[in-house]
Design a protein around this motif. Structure first.
Motif, short mmCIF file in Angstrom:
data_model
loop_
_atom_site.label_atom_id
_atom_site.label_comp_id
_atom_site.label_asym_id
_atom_site.label_seq_id
_atom_site.Cartn_x
_atom_site.Cartn_y
_atom_site.Cartn_z
N SER A 199 35.36 48.07 43.63
CA SER A 199 34.21 47.75 42.77
C SER A 199 32.89 48.27 43.34
N ALA A 200 32.83 48.51 44.64
CA ALA A 200 31.61 49.06 45.22
C ALA A 200 31.38 50.49 44.78
N ILE A 201 32.43 51.16 44.36
CA ILE A 201 32.32 52.58 44.01
C ILE A 201 32.47 52.81 42.51
N CYS A 202 33.38 52.07 41.87
CA CYS A 202 33.63 52.26 40.44
C CYS A 202 32.92 51.16 39.65
N ASN A 203 32.06 51.54 38.72
CA ASN A 203 31.28 50.55 37.95
C ASN A 203 32.01 50.04 36.72
N ASN A 204 33.28 50.39 36.62
CA ASN A 204 34.11 49.85 35.53
C ASN A 204 35.45 49.40 36.14
N THR A 205 35.36 48.35 36.93
CA THR A 205 36.53 47.82 37.65
C THR A 205 37.07 46.59 36.93
N ILE A 206 38.35 46.62 36.64
CA ILE A 206 39.03 45.50 35.99
C ILE A 206 39.97 44.87 37.01
N VAL A 207 39.89 43.55 37.16
CA VAL A 207 40.71 42.83 38.13
C VAL A 207 41.76 42.01 37.40
N VAL A 208 43.01 42.19 37.81
CA VAL A 208 44.12 41.41 37.27
C VAL A 208 44.74 40.60 38.40
N ILE A 209 44.89 39.30 38.17
CA ILE A 209 45.39 38.38 39.19
C ILE A 209 46.75 37.84 38.77
N HIS A 210 47.74 38.06 39.60
CA HIS A 210 49.01 37.37 39.48
C HIS A 210 49.03 36.29 40.56
N SER A 211 49.13 35.04 40.16
CA SER A 211 49.11 33.97 41.16
C SER A 211 49.88 32.76 40.67
N THR A 212 50.27 31.94 41.63
CA THR A 212 51.02 30.72 41.32
C THR A 212 50.11 29.56 40.95
N GLY A 213 48.81 29.76 41.08
CA GLY A 213 47.84 28.71 40.77
C GLY A 213 46.44 29.22 40.99
N PRO A 214 45.48 28.32 41.17
CA PRO A 214 44.09 28.75 41.34
C PRO A 214 43.88 29.64 42.56
N VAL A 215 42.94 30.56 42.44
CA VAL A 215 42.49 31.37 43.56
C VAL A 215 40.97 31.35 43.56
N LEU A 216 40.39 31.66 44.70
CA LEU A 216 38.93 31.72 44.82
C LEU A 216 38.47 33.13 44.44
N LEU A 217 37.56 33.19 43.48
CA LEU A 217 37.14 34.47 42.94
C LEU A 217 35.87 35.02 43.59
N GLY A 218 35.31 34.26 44.55
CA GLY A 218 34.10 34.75 45.20
C GLY A 218 33.02 35.03 44.18
N ASN A 219 32.39 36.19 44.32
CA ASN A 219 31.32 36.54 43.37
C ASN A 219 31.79 37.51 42.30
N TYR A 220 33.12 37.59 42.12
CA TYR A 220 33.64 38.56 41.16
C TYR A 220 33.11 38.31 39.75
N SER A 221 32.94 37.05 39.41
CA SER A 221 32.50 36.74 38.05
C SER A 221 31.07 37.23 37.80
N ASN A 222 30.29 37.41 38.88
CA ASN A 222 28.89 37.85 38.73
C ASN A 222 28.68 39.30 39.14
N ASN A 223 29.72 39.95 39.61
CA ASN A 223 29.59 41.34 40.06
C ASN A 223 29.49 42.25 38.84
N PRO A 224 28.37 42.98 38.66
CA PRO A 224 28.23 43.81 37.46
C PRO A 224 29.23 44.96 37.38
N ASN A 225 29.76 45.40 38.52
CA ASN A 225 30.73 46.49 38.50
C ASN A 225 32.13 46.01 38.13
N ILE A 226 32.36 44.71 38.22
CA ILE A 226 33.63 44.15 37.76
C ILE A 226 33.42 43.73 36.31
#
Length: 883
Positions: A563-590
């Motif tokens: 995401s630091a390099i590509c301004n159109n980054t899509i994140v897909v999470i496979h998980s068994t439950g909650p994960v911590l997303l850090g600042n991903y929700s506010n990152n303009p490149n994500i």
């Protein structure tokens, strides 16, 4: 003789002891509150002791079980003592072809029942499907898909010759987000879990297979669930962990979905490994006799989890009906039941009516789902995929055809793909970054979670590793993949079909190459995961439970670098439950974030359907995504806290799990429970609440008594009738019901075995017993399910695409110690652009009640009740006060 060890454990293992119901010299310390009010968790005491409740209720064929019971009574009346014991006792680990089998009754042509994992398919076989996990089914908020998945899984079990599917799961409920097996269940919300739990059970049993609702109850972590297992990881404890739960919390949270399961007709319930208030779940007379069989009116049979039995007579009198896999420890050749139960009945320690009730419950469940019409011979072997081998795997006896490799998948791939996409939650979509067109100039895919495992999809036993895309978590809740469509493959197919440019890197640590590729891409799709599973497997230091809530395998660094390099980054999470997303929700490149859970064999196709717009996402989060681990207010016990004694976990948070905890603490989540975006938009209006019976309608506690305990057939006291048959071909380490001596004291290896002085009071009584006020039918007092209000609201698709929305109904119960709101109903609606649909939901008496610990019944408090309707637990635009 080689079979003598069968009887060596008679005194120490089957004689009742004080541990069976904890040290209950003091009154049961559940906190009590004024009638009609709700409990204050801050005032709760530690429920450290479990009270005795005897005798074990005998089933009566209540509800729609009458026909099955009549047939079961006729069958059981024909049985000898040893045949009855055979029904209740497993033959031992690896003794037959299924993961668990009880003894057969050849004289009546009744083969042993095949108990087979798992809650996502048929475990340890081939040519079977792997379905999305329970947590995905919860995310769909779709009753129809839950039923369809259950029916499809049931049909695969039926075609393999399985009699009992060991699933679905409502325990763990999900008290702590790190819980290793949360994914096998549905959601930390009891209503969402209860509805999808019941729908799954009905689906499985519609296919003619007995569903096994598990794990009962308060089984909320893998650490210390079994003392022997803990020893293998370096922990020295003498007893399994104790979940200490107060009365109100037990009813309003953990027992709630099991009431739905019983009401749905579940044929069996599996008791769990843990202790509840310092009494083992499989010999806890309060949870089995009082709650499950008494209050909930359960008509089926209770079986142990594998090696979950800790006594013989004690567990029999406390309500256990079947022990699995039959031996005390795997391949030990010793059993708490088997011959020991034969002795216990002959000397009167276990009354005949109790053994008869065990058998009636087992056979009634068999008839209830129609196994007399749907049963076929077992055509697989759980211990090997070889075509020919030994029927008795451990003993290496009975060589022949053991695997017929029957393909049972039918057209289930289509349903699996549908559920995978229907359970994908769209969390962020800046400037309509999604859906993609497939014609993007340069598409790059990143992450180990996007690709194949180097060992193949089944390369790690029971999926006990985290290599490649996470289509299935680990443990006995897994199944073998027929194939696993990876996201890398599905997205590549999409791009190639449009003559585009596609490249991928599936090594999360290839920093230089990742940065170079991200710099070229016009859209970067990053796949990360977080895995967990059952406590007998350690993956990268995670002993079943997760050690933290971060994504695995350098995933955070991967997301940051791309995401630091590509301004159109899509994140897909496979998980068994909650994960911590850090600042991903506010990152303009994500520009987009999706949670895809544990989607099964069609993983790649399911996510591609959403990414490229063939499916408009409509799923909602079945849990909260919080800023920090601490925000959830609960955690697991990772280090024993009682020396070598049983680790103690006090559920002091009460009913405040997940969104309820964050609401109480006024903490803003990153994404709240029930949240999920669409490629279109919806509006809510026109809430209408119709009074049906109303808050002040009469609720009558159940009164009266049961009939006396019935017995079926005659048991003679001639011990010569119960010796090993002279023509029996003995199988080593196999569990038999026969005696090796005509003298009971010798057979039981105890001269005082017939002394009943330590048997719990009233445990042998066959007299009529009082009905419980909150009981009266399967699922509890039938009036709990009376509809008090009917609610409708108008949902309008205000966008340009057809889409699906999940209106959710929440209730404020109004008390000072109640959660701010609690989910009580939902409906998934398909709506065309510019059109409206009507959301319809009922509110039952149970929905508006708290558990009154004094009256031991449900009661509606005098506090004001408010109904809310909206798109998530924190977006509730419509409200009305109930009157």
């Amino acid at each position: 003789m080689w079979f003598a060890p069968l009887l060596l454990l008679a005194t120490s293992l089957i004689h009742p002891s004080a541990q069976q119901d904890g040290n209950y010299t003091a009154p049961y310390p559940y906190a009590t509150y004024p009638n009609g009010t709700s409990p204050n968790p801050a005032a709760s005491v530690n429920a450290e002791f479990s009270p005795p409740y005897y005798p074990a209720p005998w089933a009566t064929g209540a509800g729609d079980w009458a026909d099955a019971y009549a047939k079961a009574q006729a069958f059981v009346s024909q049985l000898t003592l040893t045949e009855k014991v055979n029904l209740t006792t497993g033959v031992g680990w690896e003794g037959e072809r299924c993961v668990g089998q009880n003894g057969a009754i050849p004289r009546l042509g009744f083969r042993s029942l095949c108990m087979q994992d798992s809650p996502v398919g048929v475990r340890d076989t081939d040519y079977n499907s792997v379905f999305p996990a329970g947590v995905n089914v919860a995310a769909t908020f779709d009753r129809g898909l839950a039923y369809a998945r259950g029916q499809a899984m049931g049909s695969e079990h039926q075609m393999k010759g399985s009699d009992v599917q060991l699933g679905p799961v409502a325990g763990p409920l999900g008290r702590a987000p790190e819980g290793g097996r949360n994914w096998e269940g549905f959601s930390p919300d009891p209503v969402l879990t209860g509805i999808q739990f019941a729908q799954t059970i009905e689906g499985i049993q519609s296919a003619g297979v007995i569903a096994c609702a598990k794990h009962y109850i308060a089984y909320e972590q893998e650490h210390f669930r079994q003392s022997t297992e803990a020893a293998g990881f370096g922990f020295n404890i003498n007893d399994s962990i104790s979940s200490n739960v107060d009365d109100a919390t037990m009813h309003e949270l953990y027992l709630w979905p099991f009431a739905d399961a019983v009401r749905a007709g579940a044929g069996s319930v599996m008791c769990s490994y843990n202790q509840i208030n310092n009494s083992y779940a499989c010999q806890n007379s309060y949870t089995l006799n009082y709650l499950l069989k008494g209050e909930l009116g359960f008509q089926g049979f209770v079986m142990t989890d594998w090696q979950g039995q800790h006594s013989g007579v004690g567990s029999a009198l406390a309500g256990l009906d079947m022990t699995m896999p039959g031996d005390t420890l795997f391949n030990s050749g010793q059993s708490y039941w088997g011959a020991n139960l034969t002795v216990a009945v002959l000397n009167g320690t276990v009354p005949q009516w109790r053994l008869d009730d065990m058998c009636i419950r087992i056979i009634a469940a068999w008839y209830y789902v129609g196994r007399d019409n749907t049963s076929i011979p077992i055509n697989f072997d759980a211990w090997t995929l070889d075509t020919y081998g030994n029927e008795h795997f451990f003993a290496k006896e009975g060589y022949g055809l053991i695997n017929e490799h029957v393909d049972v998948r039918q057209e289930h791939a289509d349903l699996i793909r549908q559920i995978g996409s229907a359970s994908t939650v769209l969390l962020k979509n800046t400037n309509n970054a999604l859906p993609l067109t497939g014609k993007e100039k340069f598409t790059a895919v990143f992450g180990d979670d996007a690709g194949d495992s180097p060992y193949g999809p089944n390369g790690c036993s029971d999926r006990g590793c985290d290599n490649g895309t996470l289509g299935m978590a680990w443990g006995s809740g897994s199944a073998n993949f027929p194939y696993l469509v990876t996201p890398e493959t599905a997205i590549q197919n999409e791009i190639v079909s449009n003559n585009g440019v596609f490249q991928s890197i599936t090594d999360n640590y290839a920093g230089q190459q990742i940065q170079a590729l991200a710099g070229q891409a016009t859209v970067s799709i990053v796949f990360v995961n977080a895995d967990s599973g059952e406590g007998y497997i350690d993956v990268d230091g995670n002993i079943g439970d997760r050690n933290n809530l971060t994504v695995w395998d350098n995933g955070d660094v991967l997301i940051t670098n791309v995401s630091a390099i590509c301004n159109n980054t899509i994140v897909v999470i496979h998980s068994t439950g909650p994960v911590l997303l850090g600042n991903y929700s506010n990152n303009p490149n994500i520009t987009a974030i999706l949670w895809a859970g544990i989607p099964g064999e069609q993983s790649g196709n399911s996510i591609a359907d959403v990414l490229y717009g063939r499916v408009n996402p409509g799923a909602k989060l079945p849990f909260t995504l919080a800023e920090s681990r601490e925000d959830y207010g609960t955690d697991l016990l990772y280090i024993p806290n009682e020396g070598t004694g049983a680790p103690q976990v006090n559920f002091t948070e009460g009913v405040f799990l997940d969104y309820r905890a964050l609401d109480r603490a006024n903490i803003t989540p990153v994404y709240e429970f029930g949240f999920g975006l669409s490629y279109t938009t919806f509006s809510y209006s026109n809430l209408q609440v119709t009074r049906v019976l109303g808050l002040n309608s009469t609720y009558t506690p159940t009164t009266g008594s049961t009939p006396a305990a019935p017995t079926y057939g005659t048991i003679t006291n001639n011990t010569a009738d119960y010796q090993f048959p002279s023509n029996l071909s003995f199988v080593p380490n196999y569990i038999y019901p026969y005696l090796n001596s005509t003298t009971l004291s010798t057979a039981a290896n105890s001269s005082d075995y017939g002394d009943n002085s330590d048997v719990p009071a009233n445990s042998q009584s066959s007299s009529p017993q009082p009905l419980l006020p909150a009981g009266g039918g399967p699922g509890g007092n039938p009036q709990l399910y009376d509809v008090l209000y009917s609610v409708t609201a108008t949902i309008t698709n205000t966008g340009k695409l057809a889409g699906e929305e999940v209106p959710q109904l929440y209730i404020s119960l109004g008390g000072p110690y109640d959660p701010k709101v609690v989910l009580r109903n939902f409906e998934r609606l398909s709506i065309q652009p510019g059109m409206t649909a009507t959301f319809t939901a009922d509110i039952t008496r149970r929905d508006l009640s708290n558990w009154d610990t004094t009256a031991q019944n449900w009661a509606i408090s005098s506090y004001p009740k408010t109904v809310y309707v909206g798109s998530s637990s924190r977006t509730l635009p419509l409200s009305a006060i109930l009157s």
